[in-house]
Design a protein around this motif. Structure first.
Motif, PDB file in Angstrom:
ATOM      1  N   ILE A 500      17.126  46.875  41.354  1.00 48.92           N
ATOM      2  CA  ILE A 500      18.297  46.114  40.899  1.00 48.92           C
ATOM      3  C   ILE A 500      19.515  46.473  41.748  1.00 48.92           C
ATOM      4  O   ILE A 500      20.286  45.586  42.163  1.00 48.92           O
ATOM      5  CB  ILE A 500      18.562  46.385  39.404  1.00 48.92           C
ATOM      6  N   LEU A 501      19.694  47.765  42.033  1.00 43.34           N
ATOM      7  CA  LEU A 501      20.826  48.189  42.859  1.00 43.34           C
ATOM      8  C   LEU A 501      20.721  47.634  44.280  1.00 43.34           C
ATOM      9  O   LEU A 501      21.729  47.286  44.890  1.00 43.34           O
ATOM     10  CB  LEU A 501      20.905  49.711  42.898  1.00 43.34           C
ATOM     11  N   GLU A 502      19.499  47.556  44.789  1.00 44.51           N
ATOM     12  CA  GLU A 502      19.314  46.985  46.127  1.00 44.51           C
ATOM     13  C   GLU A 502      19.762  45.523  46.150  1.00 44.51           C
ATOM     14  O   GLU A 502      20.418  45.070  47.097  1.00 44.51           O
ATOM     15  CB  GLU A 502      17.843  47.094  46.534  1.00 44.51           C
ATOM     16  N   LEU A 503      19.438  44.787  45.091  1.00 45.00           N
ATOM     17  CA  LEU A 503      19.850  43.390  45.003  1.00 45.00           C
ATOM     18  C   LEU A 503      21.367  43.273  44.836  1.00 45.00           C
ATOM     19  O   LEU A 503      22.004  42.408  45.457  1.00 45.00           O
ATOM     20  CB  LEU A 503      19.125  42.727  43.822  1.00 45.00           C
ATOM     21  N   LEU A 504      21.958  44.146  44.024  1.00 42.87           N
ATOM     22  CA  LEU A 504      23.414  44.120  43.833  1.00 42.87           C
ATOM     23  C   LEU A 504      24.139  44.497  45.125  1.00 42.87           C
ATOM     24  O   LEU A 504      25.206  43.941  45.436  1.00 42.87           O
ATOM     25  CB  LEU A 504      23.812  45.074  42.707  1.00 42.87           C
ATOM     26  N   THR A 505      23.589  45.434  45.876  1.00 38.45           N
ATOM     27  CA  THR A 505      24.183  45.802  47.161  1.00 38.45           C
ATOM     28  C   THR A 505      24.155  44.618  48.112  1.00 38.45           C
ATOM     29  O   THR A 505      25.119  44.370  48.849  1.00 38.45           O
ATOM     30  CB  THR A 505      23.420  47.001  47.769  1.00 38.45           C
ATOM     31  N   PHE A 506      23.050  43.871  48.099  1.00 36.48           N
ATOM     32  CA  PHE A 506      22.962  42.649  48.905  1.00 36.48           C
ATOM     33  C   PHE A 506      24.057  41.662  48.490  1.00 36.48           C
ATOM     34  O   PHE A 506      24.686  41.014  49.342  1.00 36.48           O
ATOM     35  CB  PHE A 506      21.577  42.024  48.715  1.00 36.48           C
ATOM     36  N   CYS A 507      24.308  41.554  47.185  1.00 41.70           N
ATOM     37  CA  CYS A 507      25.356  40.651  46.685  1.00 41.70           C
ATOM     38  C   CYS A 507      26.731  41.081  47.183  1.00 41.70           C
ATOM     39  O   CYS A 507      27.562  40.238  47.551  1.00 41.70           O
ATOM     40  CB  CYS A 507      25.344  40.609  45.164  1.00 41.70           C
ATOM     41  N   VAL A 508      27.011  42.392  47.182  1.00 37.68           N
ATOM     42  CA  VAL A 508      28.304  42.885  47.667  1.00 37.68           C
ATOM     43  C   VAL A 508      28.522  42.470  49.114  1.00 37.68           C
ATOM     44  O   VAL A 508      29.622  42.063  49.506  1.00 37.68           O
ATOM     45  CB  VAL A 508      28.376  44.421  47.533  1.00 37.68           C
ATOM     46  N   GLU A 509      27.474  42.530  49.903  1.00 36.53           N
ATOM     47  CA  GLU A 509      27.592  42.204  51.327  1.00 36.53           C
ATOM     48  C   GLU A 509      27.768  40.711  51.566  1.00 36.53           C
ATOM     49  O   GLU A 509      28.456  40.314  52.509  1.00 36.53           O
ATOM     50  CB  GLU A 509      26.342  42.676  52.072  1.00 36.53           C
ATOM     51  N   HIS A 510      27.160  39.869  50.727  1.00 43.16           N
ATOM     52  CA  HIS A 510      27.080  38.450  51.052  1.00 43.16           C
ATOM     53  C   HIS A 510      27.817  37.515  50.099  1.00 43.16           C
ATOM     54  O   HIS A 510      27.995  36.341  50.424  1.00 43.16           O
ATOM     55  CB  HIS A 510      25.600  38.020  51.116  1.00 43.16           C
ATOM     56  N   HIS A 511      28.229  37.979  48.915  1.00 43.91           N
ATOM     57  CA  HIS A 511      28.815  37.051  47.943  1.00 43.91           C
ATOM     58  C   HIS A 511      30.322  37.212  47.768  1.00 43.91           C
ATOM     59  O   HIS A 511      30.966  36.336  47.233  1.00 43.91           O
ATOM     60  CB  HIS A 511      28.131  37.212  46.577  1.00 43.91           C
ATOM     61  N   ARG A 548      29.125  52.693  48.964  1.00 46.87           N
ATOM     62  CA  ARG A 548      29.400  52.675  50.407  1.00 46.87           C
ATOM     63  C   ARG A 548      29.588  51.261  50.927  1.00 46.87           C
ATOM     64  O   ARG A 548      30.452  51.007  51.782  1.00 46.87           O
ATOM     65  CB  ARG A 548      28.242  53.363  51.135  1.00 46.87           C
ATOM     66  N   ARG A 549      28.799  50.310  50.421  1.00 47.89           N
ATOM     67  CA  ARG A 549      28.957  48.921  50.848  1.00 47.89           C
ATOM     68  C   ARG A 549      30.312  48.365  50.394  1.00 47.89           C
ATOM     69  O   ARG A 549      30.964  47.610  51.115  1.00 47.89           O
ATOM     70  CB  ARG A 549      27.834  48.051  50.274  1.00 47.89           C
ATOM     71  N   ILE A 550      30.722  48.745  49.186  1.00 49.00           N
ATOM     72  CA  ILE A 550      32.014  48.276  48.675  1.00 49.00           C
ATOM     73  C   ILE A 550      33.148  48.817  49.547  1.00 49.00           C
ATOM     74  O   ILE A 550      34.039  48.069  49.974  1.00 49.00           O
ATOM     75  CB  ILE A 550      32.198  48.709  47.202  1.00 49.00           C
ATOM     76  N   ILE A 551      33.129  50.119  49.826  1.00 49.20           N
ATOM     77  CA  ILE A 551      34.182  50.718  50.652  1.00 49.20           C
ATOM     78  C   ILE A 551      34.122  50.171  52.074  1.00 49.20           C
ATOM     79  O   ILE A 551      35.157  49.988  52.726  1.00 49.20           O
ATOM     80  CB  ILE A 551      34.045  52.255  50.631  1.00 49.20           C
ATOM     81  N   GLU A 556      41.418  46.010  49.838  1.00 48.24           N
ATOM     82  CA  GLU A 556      42.373  46.785  49.042  1.00 48.24           C
ATOM     83  C   GLU A 556      42.217  46.531  47.543  1.00 48.24           C
ATOM     84  O   GLU A 556      42.586  47.372  46.732  1.00 48.24           O
ATOM     85  CB  GLU A 556      43.804  46.476  49.480  1.00 48.24           C
ATOM     86  N   TYR A 557      41.684  45.383  47.158  1.00 45.66           N
ATOM     87  CA  TYR A 557      41.413  45.156  45.726  1.00 45.66           C
ATOM     88  C   TYR A 557      40.392  46.172  45.220  1.00 45.66           C
ATOM     89  O   TYR A 557      40.549  46.775  44.157  1.00 45.66           O
ATOM     90  CB  TYR A 557      40.907  43.737  45.496  1.00 45.66           C
ATOM     91  N   TYR A 558      39.310  46.332  46.002  1.00 42.98           N
ATOM     92  CA  TYR A 558      38.303  47.328  45.644  1.00 42.98           C
ATOM     93  C   TYR A 558      38.896  48.738  45.682  1.00 42.98           C
ATOM     94  O   TYR A 558      38.620  49.573  44.819  1.00 42.98           O
ATOM     95  CB  TYR A 558      37.117  47.252  46.609  1.00 42.98           C
ATOM     96  N   ASN A 559      39.705  49.014  46.713  1.00 43.70           N
ATOM     97  CA  ASN A 559      40.279  50.358  46.856  1.00 43.70           C
ATOM     98  C   ASN A 559      41.156  50.711  45.663  1.00 43.70           C
ATOM     99  O   ASN A 559      41.088  51.832  45.140  1.00 43.70           O
ATOM    100  CB  ASN A 559      41.082  50.443  48.144  1.00 43.70           C
ATOM    101  N   ARG A 560      41.989  49.761  45.211  1.00 42.29           N
ATOM    102  CA  ARG A 560      42.852  50.026  44.052  1.00 42.29           C
ATOM    103  C   ARG A 560      42.016  50.229  42.786  1.00 42.29           C
ATOM    104  O   ARG A 560      42.346  51.052  41.933  1.00 42.29           O
ATOM    105  CB  ARG A 560      43.850  48.874  43.863  1.00 42.29           C
ATOM    106  N   TYR A 561      40.911  49.459  42.691  1.00 41.76           N
ATOM    107  CA  TYR A 561      40.002  49.615  41.542  1.00 41.76           C
ATOM    108  C   TYR A 561      39.380  51.016  41.529  1.00 41.76           C
ATOM    109  O   TYR A 561      39.296  51.674  40.485  1.00 41.76           O
ATOM    110  CB  TYR A 561      38.927  48.533  41.628  1.00 41.76           C
ATOM    111  N   GLU A 594      33.408  60.384  56.044  1.00 38.26           N
ATOM    112  CA  GLU A 594      33.667  60.259  57.484  1.00 38.26           C
ATOM    113  C   GLU A 594      34.097  58.831  57.828  1.00 38.26           C
ATOM    114  O   GLU A 594      35.001  58.622  58.661  1.00 38.26           O
ATOM    115  CB  GLU A 594      32.401  60.633  58.258  1.00 38.26           C
ATOM    116  N   PHE A 595      33.452  57.864  57.184  1.00 35.18           N
ATOM    117  CA  PHE A 595      33.821  56.459  57.408  1.00 35.18           C
ATOM    118  C   PHE A 595      35.285  56.217  56.998  1.00 35.18           C
ATOM    119  O   PHE A 595      36.044  55.554  57.705  1.00 35.18           O
ATOM    120  CB  PHE A 595      32.891  55.543  56.609  1.00 35.18           C
ATOM    121  N   ILE A 596      35.669  56.741  55.830  1.00 35.94           N
ATOM    122  CA  ILE A 596      37.049  56.571  55.358  1.00 35.94           C
ATOM    123  C   ILE A 596      38.030  57.190  56.350  1.00 35.94           C
ATOM    124  O   ILE A 596      39.088  56.627  56.644  1.00 35.94           O
ATOM    125  CB  ILE A 596      37.197  57.198  53.955  1.00 35.94           C
TER     126      ILE A 596
END
Length: 787
Positions: A500-511, A548-551, A556-561, A594-596
């Motif tokens: 389920i998390l793999e599918l949700l991660t795909f959604c974060v990237e594409h939706h 990690r996909r969200i960041i 900035e909407y995600y960052n503030r959340y 490190e990415f941040i």
């Protein structure tokens, strides 16, 4: 052209030794001036375009196979085939080819193909060697026959000669008669020789031999010969499996005897190729290419015959969806459709399109919706396989169907896509094999990359809105349930949550938009990060990958959340709990920070350093956290310098104002004389100016006058009602509707209109200004003033 005898399909053999369908049309033989000879022409039945134009060359080897196929090669790697709808049409064209080449139409091949590499060897052979003399078909000569068959396999010429000899003398049936004799006598040595002979004959790769060997009265004896492999201590029991274990079930009676015979033959030949014959070596891989083609054309014919029988398919669908149908019967019907769809994969794209459109028109998707809601696991598994064929064929067709369902059903649970999700969630397989397959299908359906068809540009928006409204809550239900206070942490549940998390991660990237709203509204990231405490490291990594996909979006909407919810805390706790262990979890968390740091996401850096640096400063085996602190201090220093500069500039401005107004008082007497002259020349303008000047001087003493190129001063007064960017306005009065007041003042000297300060640029303009003292400033020359 309505003559069905001449109706053909044109095939070419591709590099993978698979036949590609080039289209359906009608064939004719006629003289073509350009090619200087009799040629085969095939024109498409759809638009009359030319599908094939091939001159019948005197030296080309044409083969007639299975009564309705003509196959030949036009170049080294360019094989062609004509598949006729009727045997009569094939015979007619075959006679024409034989007539041009001067051959007997009763033959199955018109020429002996000669390899260029062997041409010289062939010419050097004595005349008698052109013929392959077969030993008498007797028990005592079986070893000699086996040696002969094995010896010719390395020579294309001798293979052709041997194949012709075997056909012309009816040798295959004589060999199979000997097989029955050897079995009766339990002659093991003879049976071993017959194995070598039959295997060698199959490797001759000739369709004319296959037609004899795979006929109803011969095929089981051929299978029998192949049971006696000399390498085996005991023979295999392939015939027992084919006759007793493997049962042919007619879910709906097949009235066409030819179709029934073709199905039996195809199954048995496929069994010989896949099960009985050993995997060919690199040197033998082309020996069975004709066998592959034989199976391919059989499958094409079976699918075509079933597809054209509308009564048969309609009856199958009716029984499949009938509630009165017994479970065992329904299971057989679903398995039939599964095999039917599997056969369709051998079709060319255009034929496969027609096949699935036929199924769609008959109602395959509503039928699947009923079947997938049943309790029978075998039925549901077969229905899943059928559904996968449909999604692979046309995701848009499936999406269009599921979007129409809410209009016809009140309960979201009965929607086809929700049934698929539930089947994924409820997979009883410990390894979740079915769930993995269904997750892949869902991913295909929600992938925007295959929603870009120009025929329906709104498909992406409409389907994603549908999915998030009707289906997303079903998909995330196990995740939300297992991140509550009391939760299961067994292996199978962890596997499901990872899918389920793999599918949700795909959604974060594409939706983007849809998933962002869902995450914010459901506080989904907080619930996901609960899984960082799981004893299953792979699940904790899935949760971390989701964050990690969200960041990674740097939104900035995600960052503030994240900052508002203090959502780094479970990640940092997991890092600290992991201790000094150098493992994948440790590396993944370090990579996140490190990415941040590398991307310099300032809001997150400030949040991490302000709240967590004390806990992280002891980690020195990487420089990541010290680097974050360095970035943080650099930003603070930059902001401090900016603030100091701002304050210094503000004080300087106040000092300049005071100096300017002091200078103004000293010049009052001189200005009075000038004003008197201005009043004499321009009484009306002067009166208006003086009235405005007295009011504005009392209201605002902040702005300095700026000189325009023509020598006048422009005063700009800006009245701000509040603060901007954290600095207070110098005026407490509200802004006017325009936002600024601009007043032009011109000072007239004895020589005309003059400026208070001389600029070098003004020298060229003095003559023009003297000629026209009242000329207005052009817009191009007026400087733009800030407020």
């Amino acid at each position: 052209m309505s003559d069905t005898r001449r109706r053909v399909k044109v095939y070419t053999l591709n590099e993978d030794r698979q036949w590609d369908d080039r289209g359906t049309g009608h064939v004719s033989s006629t003289y073509v001036e350009r090619l200087k000879g009799i040629s085969l022409l095939v024109r498409a039945e759809s638009d009359g375009s030319l599908l094939l134009e091939s001159k019948i060359n005197p030296n080309t080897a044409y083969q007639k196979q299975q009564d309705t196929l003509i196959v030949w090669s036009e170049a080294e790697n360019y094989d062609l085939a004509l598949s006729f709808q009727e045997k009569a049409g094939c015979d007619e064209i075959w006679e024409k080819i034989c007539q041009v080449q001067g051959k007997d139409p009763s033959l199955e091949i018109t020429q002996d193909p000669i390899d260029e590499s062997e041409e010289e060897r062939f010419e050097e052979m004595p005349e008698t060697s052109h013929l392959v003399e077969l030993p008498a078909c007797e028990l005592a000569r079986l070893e000699e026959i086996a040696d002969l068959v094995t010896s010719v396999l390395s020579s294309p010429i001798r293979r052709e000669k041997l194949a012709l000899a075997l056909i012309s003398e009816g040798y295959i049936k004589k060999l199979l008669q000997l097989f029955r004799t050897c079995e009766d006598l339990e002659n093991r040595e003879g049976l071993h020789h017959l194995y070598e002979i039959v295997r060698g004959v199959l490797f001759l790769n000739k369709a004319t031999l296959f037609e004899v060997m795979f006929s109803d009265d011969c095929i089981m004896d051929v299978v029998g010969c192949l049971e006696y492999d000399p390498a085996l201590v005991q023979p295999k029991r392939h015939r027992e499996f084919l006759t007793k274990t493997a049962k042919f079930k007619e879910v709906i009676p097949i009235r066409d005897s030819e179709l029934r015979q073709k199905i039996h033959q195809t199954y048995r030949v496929q069994y010989i190729q896949d099960i009985i014959l050993p995997t060919p070596s690199v040197f033998e891989e082309n020996f069975l290419s004709t066998l592959t083609s034989f199976i391919f054309f059989n499958k094409v014919e079976i699918v075509s015959m079933l597809q054209e029988d509308e009564k048969f398919l309609t009856e199958v669908f009716a029984q499949l969806t009938d509630e009165a149908t017994e479970d065992a019967k329904r299971r057989e019907l679903v398995n039939f459709f599964k095999e039917f769809c599997a056969f369709s994969q051998t079709l060319q794209p255009q034929n496969r399109d027609a096949f699935f459109k036929t199924l769609a028109n008959l109602g395959i998707l509503p039928a699947l919706e009923i079947i997938m809601g049943m309790d029978d696991l075998q039925v549901r598994a077969a229905a899943t396989d059928i559904f996968s064929y449909l999604v692979e064929f046309s995701p848009s067709m499936v999406r269009e169907f599921v979007m129409q369902e809410p209009q016809q059903a009140d309960d979201d649970d009965v929607l086809l896509i929700n049934l698929v999700i539930k089947q994924m969630i409820c997979d009883s397989d410990p390894e979740l094999g079915g769930a993995v397959q269904l997750m892949g299908l869902l991913r295909t359906l929600i992938d925007p990359e295959n929603m870009l068809a120009p025929t329906n540009k709104t498909e992406k928006t409409e389907f994603l809105s549908f999915f998030y409204k009707y289906c997303m809550h079903v998909l995330t239900a196990p995740l939300l349930a297992n991140t509550a206070e009391e939760r299961k942490d067994n292996f199978q549940t962890a596997q499901l949550l990872s899918l389920i998390l793999e599918l949700l991660t795909f959604c974060v990237e594409h939706h983007t938009y849809h998933i962002k709203n869902y995450i914010m509204n459901k506080d989904l990231l907080r619930r996901v990060l609960v899984l960082m405490n799981s004893k299953h490291t792979f699940l904790a990594l899935c949760a971390l990958r989701f964050m990690r996909r969200i960041i990674g979006l740097k939104d900035e909407y995600y960052n503030r959340y994240i900052i508002k919810g203090n959502l780094f805390e479970p990640v940092i706790n997991a890092l600290l709990d992991n201790g000094t262990r150098y493992n994948l979890l440790n590396s993944a968390i370090i990579e996140l920070f490190e990415f941040i740091k590398v991307e310099d996401i300032k809001s997150l850096i400030a949040h991490i350093v302000d709240n967590f640096y004390k806990a992280l400063e002891s980690i020195e085996y990487v420089q990541t956290f010290k680097g974050l602190k360095g970035r943080y201090e650099q930003e603070k220093a930059r902001q401090s310098r900016s603030l100091t500069r701002y304050r210094r500039e503000a004080r300087s401005l106040e000092d300049d104002e005071e100096m300017w107004f002091n200078d103004e008082e000293d010049e009052d007497d001189a200005d009075a004389g000038v004003e008197k002259r201005v009043e004499e020349d321009f009484p009306e303008s002067y009166g208006k100016f003086m009235g405005a000047k007295k009011v504005k001087d009392s209201e605002d003493k902040e702005n300095l006058p700026k000189r325009t190129p023509s020598g006048s001063f422009k005063f700009t007064f800006s009245h701000s009602a509040g603060t901007t960017n954290g600095s207070s306005s110098t005026s407490s009065k509200p802004a006017s509707s325009v936002g600024m007041a601009c007043i032009d003042l011109r000072i007239i000297g004895q020589a005309g209109l003059v400026g208070l300060v001389d600029y070098p640029d003004d020298e060229d303009e003095e003559d023009e200004e003297e000629d026209d003292e009242e000329e207005e400033l052009s817009p191009r020359k007026r400087p733009r003033l800030g407020s």
